[in-house]
Motif scaffolding. Structure first.
Motif, PDB file in Angstrom:
ATOM      1  N   ARG A 170       0.816  -1.224   0.000  1.00  0.00           N
ATOM      2  CA  ARG A 170       0.000   0.000   0.000  1.00  0.00           C
ATOM      3  C   ARG A 170       0.849   1.273   0.000  1.00  0.00           C
ATOM      4  O   ARG A 170       0.322   2.367   0.165  1.00  0.00           O
ATOM      5  CB  ARG A 170      -0.937   0.007   1.208  1.00  0.00           C
ATOM      6  N   HIS A 171       2.147   1.136  -0.203  1.00  0.00           N
ATOM      7  CA  HIS A 171       3.041   2.293  -0.182  1.00  0.00           C
ATOM      8  C   HIS A 171       3.248   2.793  -1.618  1.00  0.00           C
ATOM      9  O   HIS A 171       3.975   2.169  -2.397  1.00  0.00           O
ATOM     10  CB  HIS A 171       4.385   1.930   0.450  1.00  0.00           C
ATOM     11  N   ALA A 172       2.645   3.917  -1.936  1.00  0.00           N
ATOM     12  CA  ALA A 172       2.760   4.449  -3.296  1.00  0.00           C
ATOM     13  C   ALA A 172       4.198   4.788  -3.665  1.00  0.00           C
ATOM     14  O   ALA A 172       4.554   4.788  -4.851  1.00  0.00           O
ATOM     15  CB  ALA A 172       1.867   5.682  -3.436  1.00  0.00           C
ATOM     16  N   ASP A 173       5.025   5.067  -2.662  1.00  0.00           N
ATOM     17  CA  ASP A 173       6.420   5.411  -2.941  1.00  0.00           C
ATOM     18  C   ASP A 173       7.304   4.175  -3.087  1.00  0.00           C
ATOM     19  O   ASP A 173       8.516   4.304  -3.318  1.00  0.00           O
ATOM     20  CB  ASP A 173       6.981   6.314  -1.839  1.00  0.00           C
ATOM     21  N   LYS A 174       6.728   2.985  -2.966  1.00  0.00           N
ATOM     22  CA  LYS A 174       7.502   1.755  -3.089  1.00  0.00           C
ATOM     23  C   LYS A 174       7.004   0.887  -4.262  1.00  0.00           C
ATOM     24  O   LYS A 174       7.302  -0.311  -4.327  1.00  0.00           O
ATOM     25  CB  LYS A 174       7.415   0.937  -1.797  1.00  0.00           C
ATOM     26  N   VAL A 175       6.273   1.482  -5.178  1.00  0.00           N
ATOM     27  CA  VAL A 175       5.777   0.734  -6.337  1.00  0.00           C
ATOM     28  C   VAL A 175       6.944   0.447  -7.292  1.00  0.00           C
ATOM     29  O   VAL A 175       7.697   1.352  -7.647  1.00  0.00           O
ATOM     30  CB  VAL A 175       4.666   1.521  -7.064  1.00  0.00           C
ATOM     31  N   GLN A 340      -1.011  -4.194  -6.587  1.00  0.00           N
ATOM     32  CA  GLN A 340      -0.438  -2.934  -6.132  1.00  0.00           C
ATOM     33  C   GLN A 340      -0.699  -1.811  -7.120  1.00  0.00           C
ATOM     34  O   GLN A 340      -1.032  -0.685  -6.729  1.00  0.00           O
ATOM     35  CB  GLN A 340       1.063  -3.081  -5.894  1.00  0.00           C
ATOM     36  N   TRP A 341      -0.568  -2.089  -8.411  1.00  0.00           N
ATOM     37  CA  TRP A 341      -0.827  -1.055  -9.412  1.00  0.00           C
ATOM     38  C   TRP A 341      -2.273  -0.564  -9.335  1.00  0.00           C
ATOM     39  O   TRP A 341      -2.545   0.602  -9.597  1.00  0.00           O
ATOM     40  CB  TRP A 341      -0.533  -1.600 -10.811  1.00  0.00           C
ATOM     41  N   LEU A 342      -3.193  -1.456  -8.936  1.00  0.00           N
ATOM     42  CA  LEU A 342      -4.597  -1.071  -8.828  1.00  0.00           C
ATOM     43  C   LEU A 342      -4.903  -0.335  -7.525  1.00  0.00           C
ATOM     44  O   LEU A 342      -5.809   0.506  -7.500  1.00  0.00           O
ATOM     45  CB  LEU A 342      -5.492  -2.313  -8.913  1.00  0.00           C
ATOM     46  N   GLY A 345      -2.239   4.031  -4.832  1.00  0.00           N
ATOM     47  CA  GLY A 345      -2.111   5.350  -5.442  1.00  0.00           C
ATOM     48  C   GLY A 345      -2.554   5.388  -6.889  1.00  0.00           C
ATOM     49  O   GLY A 345      -3.135   4.448  -7.428  1.00  0.00           O
ATOM     50  N   ASN A 346      -2.226   6.458  -7.539  1.00  0.00           N
ATOM     51  CA  ASN A 346      -2.689   6.742  -8.891  1.00  0.00           C
ATOM     52  C   ASN A 346      -1.625   6.289  -9.896  1.00  0.00           C
ATOM     53  O   ASN A 346      -0.755   7.061 -10.276  1.00  0.00           O
ATOM     54  CB  ASN A 346      -2.964   8.248  -9.017  1.00  0.00           C
ATOM     55  N   GLN A 347      -1.696   5.039 -10.342  1.00  0.00           N
ATOM     56  CA  GLN A 347      -0.675   4.465 -11.211  1.00  0.00           C
ATOM     57  C   GLN A 347      -1.119   4.510 -12.679  1.00  0.00           C
ATOM     58  O   GLN A 347      -2.298   4.344 -12.983  1.00  0.00           O
ATOM     59  CB  GLN A 347      -0.365   3.025 -10.805  1.00  0.00           C
ATOM     60  N   HIS A 348      -0.145   4.712 -13.576  1.00  0.00           N
ATOM     61  CA  HIS A 348      -0.440   4.817 -15.005  1.00  0.00           C
ATOM     62  C   HIS A 348       0.579   4.015 -15.811  1.00  0.00           C
ATOM     63  O   HIS A 348       1.719   3.814 -15.382  1.00  0.00           O
ATOM     64  CB  HIS A 348      -0.388   6.279 -15.469  1.00  0.00           C
ATOM     65  N   LEU A 349       0.136   3.552 -16.977  1.00  0.00           N
ATOM     66  CA  LEU A 349       1.070   3.012 -17.950  1.00  0.00           C
ATOM     67  C   LEU A 349       1.928   4.143 -18.489  1.00  0.00           C
ATOM     68  O   LEU A 349       1.602   5.332 -18.320  1.00  0.00           O
ATOM     69  CB  LEU A 349       0.319   2.338 -19.095  1.00  0.00           C
ATOM     70  N   ASP A 350       3.007   3.784 -19.164  1.00  0.00           N
ATOM     71  CA  ASP A 350       3.890   4.831 -19.672  1.00  0.00           C
ATOM     72  C   ASP A 350       3.252   5.656 -20.788  1.00  0.00           C
ATOM     73  O   ASP A 350       3.756   6.732 -21.128  1.00  0.00           O
ATOM     74  CB  ASP A 350       5.219   4.238 -20.143  1.00  0.00           C
ATOM     75  N   ASP A 351       2.121   5.196 -21.348  1.00  0.00           N
ATOM     76  CA  ASP A 351       1.416   5.994 -22.354  1.00  0.00           C
ATOM     77  C   ASP A 351       0.325   6.862 -21.748  1.00  0.00           C
ATOM     78  O   ASP A 351      -0.439   7.508 -22.455  1.00  0.00           O
ATOM     79  CB  ASP A 351       0.826   5.091 -23.443  1.00  0.00           C
ATOM     80  N   GLY A 352       0.254   6.892 -20.401  1.00  0.00           N
ATOM     81  CA  GLY A 352      -0.721   7.727 -19.707  1.00  0.00           C
ATOM     82  C   GLY A 352      -2.006   7.032 -19.323  1.00  0.00           C
ATOM     83  O   GLY A 352      -2.830   7.600 -18.600  1.00  0.00           O
TER      84      GLY A 352
END
Length: 412
Positions: A170-175, A340-342, A345-352
């Motif tokens: 659950r740590h967005a800074d550890k994704v 974790q990606w889901l 936090g607010n995670q995105h693919l490299d295409d946005g």
């Protein structure tokens, strides 16, 4: 499957294990396999299940016995005396330990087995996998808890990455980025492996390297050479760092790995390489690595999870996918990354593109068509069941500890 494996181990120790492959399509007889003479055989090292897994078919006082105790005790009961007569013993490869207390529990259990079977203390030897984030902080203590029988520690790199993901789920800074970018050259993994070398060699124990997941690609010489080059680079990195040995996912890679170690480690080990230059801090061990999540990486995580779980539900725990040998650890990386990606936090693919439940559901719906004819795949008739299970696990508010726990409830 586990009992068939125990029977095969008994045959291996007795020396009469053999197998005849089915006849070929043209009527030619199948190849017959037998063991080499004892002096030429590889040393047998048995991996019992981890403490988190139960054996639901054997109850003690109405409760399932720990799978690891069942596996270790059954193998020792049938084989310990025969091995001792050959100046060997039951040798175990202990997985998933998270603390020295779990090592001490194994010590108690193994000492009890020795006492019950009339073996001298220390006849049973162990190597311990350091494949969880908590355990890397207690390597000295684990060595001490098993000091009368331990011969080394091993870098379980894939489960270690999974443990990192699970610990910081659950740590967005550890994704972490997609799995293909999380290599052993990343600082937090390099720190872990070098600390293991330093710890083992300061105590006179072997420091074993990690697994190369590649498999031979017989139909494509160019792709095969690229894969073998990656294996050679990985093993050169390990032997140069000070590891005393390593392992591979496929026997076809043994000559490749052995050649690198023979060239750069002329002696039986590198205990003299003390790595006093290594200064690893807590923050070094938990610092995430930079990278991206591509559409192909996301799709691959979903595919690996589904195909592996389908095969596992069908009774096969080791599956070649895209020229890599996938096991529970690599599938767990993919599953925990998806969760974790889901959820972190607010995670995105490299295409946005936002990584959310809608993206996962669309990818799952499209997977059967992408796989095509699944009849030839291991567990092909379980694909729909695996898709449903991955969807349930990924959408859940909490990350399941292990995918094999809910999957185990679906088989008998």
């Amino acid at each position: 499957n586990l009992l068939a494996g125990q029977q095969a181990l008994i045959g291996a120790v007795r020396g009469d294990l053999e197998y005849t492959a089915p006849a070929a399509a043209d009527g030619a007889p199948g190849k017959h396999y037998t063991l080499r003479p004892f002096a030429e055989q590889a040393v047998l090292i048995v991996r019992p299940r981890g403490w988190h897994l139960d054996e639901k078919h054997v109850l003690v006082d109405g409760q399932p016995i720990a799978g690891g105790l069942f596996d270790a005790a059954l193998f020792a009961f049938h084989n310990a005396r025969a091995l001792m007569r050959r100046d060997r013993g039951p040798y175990f490869y202990l997985p998933k330990l998270q603390s020295m207390e779990e090592a001490a529990l194994w010590e108690t259990a193994l000492a009890h087995i020795e006492g019950m079977l009339g073996l001298p203390h220390g006849q049973i030897k162990v190597t311990v996998l350091i494949e969880t984030l908590p355990a890397v902080f207690e390597m000295d203590e684990i060595l001490h808890a098993l000091r009368g029988r331990i011969v080394g520690l091993n870098c379980g790199r894939w489960d270690y990455i999974f443990s990192y993901l699970k610990t910081f789920r659950r740590h967005a800074d550890k994704v972490l980025p997609e799995r293909g970018q999380v290599t052993m050259t990343q600082p937090f993994l390099k720190a872990y492996s070098e600390l293991l070398i330093q710890t083992c060699h300061s105590r006179g124990a072997h420091a074993m390297g990690g697994m190369a997941a590649q498999i031979p690609i017989n139909h494509d010489p160019a792709a095969n050479e690229q894969a073998m080059a990656r294996v050679r680079a990985d093993k050169l990195r390990e032997v140069s760092a000070g590891h005393d040995g390593t392992w591979v996912a496929h026997p076809g890679l043994i000559p490749v790995a052995r050649a690198i170690f023979d060239e750069h480690m002329p002696g039986p080990n590198q205990h003299h390489v003390l790595r006093r230059d290594v200064h690893v801090t807590r923050d070094d061990l938990v610092a995430p690595c930079a990278g991206t999540i591509t559409r192909a990486g996301f799709d691959n995580s979903v595919e690996v999870c589904v195909r592996y779980m389908a095969a596992w539900l069908d009774g096969n725990g080791c599956v070649p996918i895209h020229n890599l040998m996938e096991d529970a650890a690599t599938a767990e990386i993919s599953r925990s990354q998806i969760w974790q990606w889901l959820h972190a936090g607010n995670q995105h693919l490299d295409d946005g593109t936002a990584i959310d439940g809608a993206l996962l559901d669309a990818t799952l719906r499209a997977l059967p068509a992408r796989l095509g004819d699944t009849a030839a795949l291991p567990g092909g008739d379980r694909i729909a069941q695996a898709i449903e299970l991955l969807g349930t696990l990924s959408h859940a508010d909490e990350l399941a500890e292990f995918l094999t726990l809910p999957a185990y409830r679906q088989i008998d």
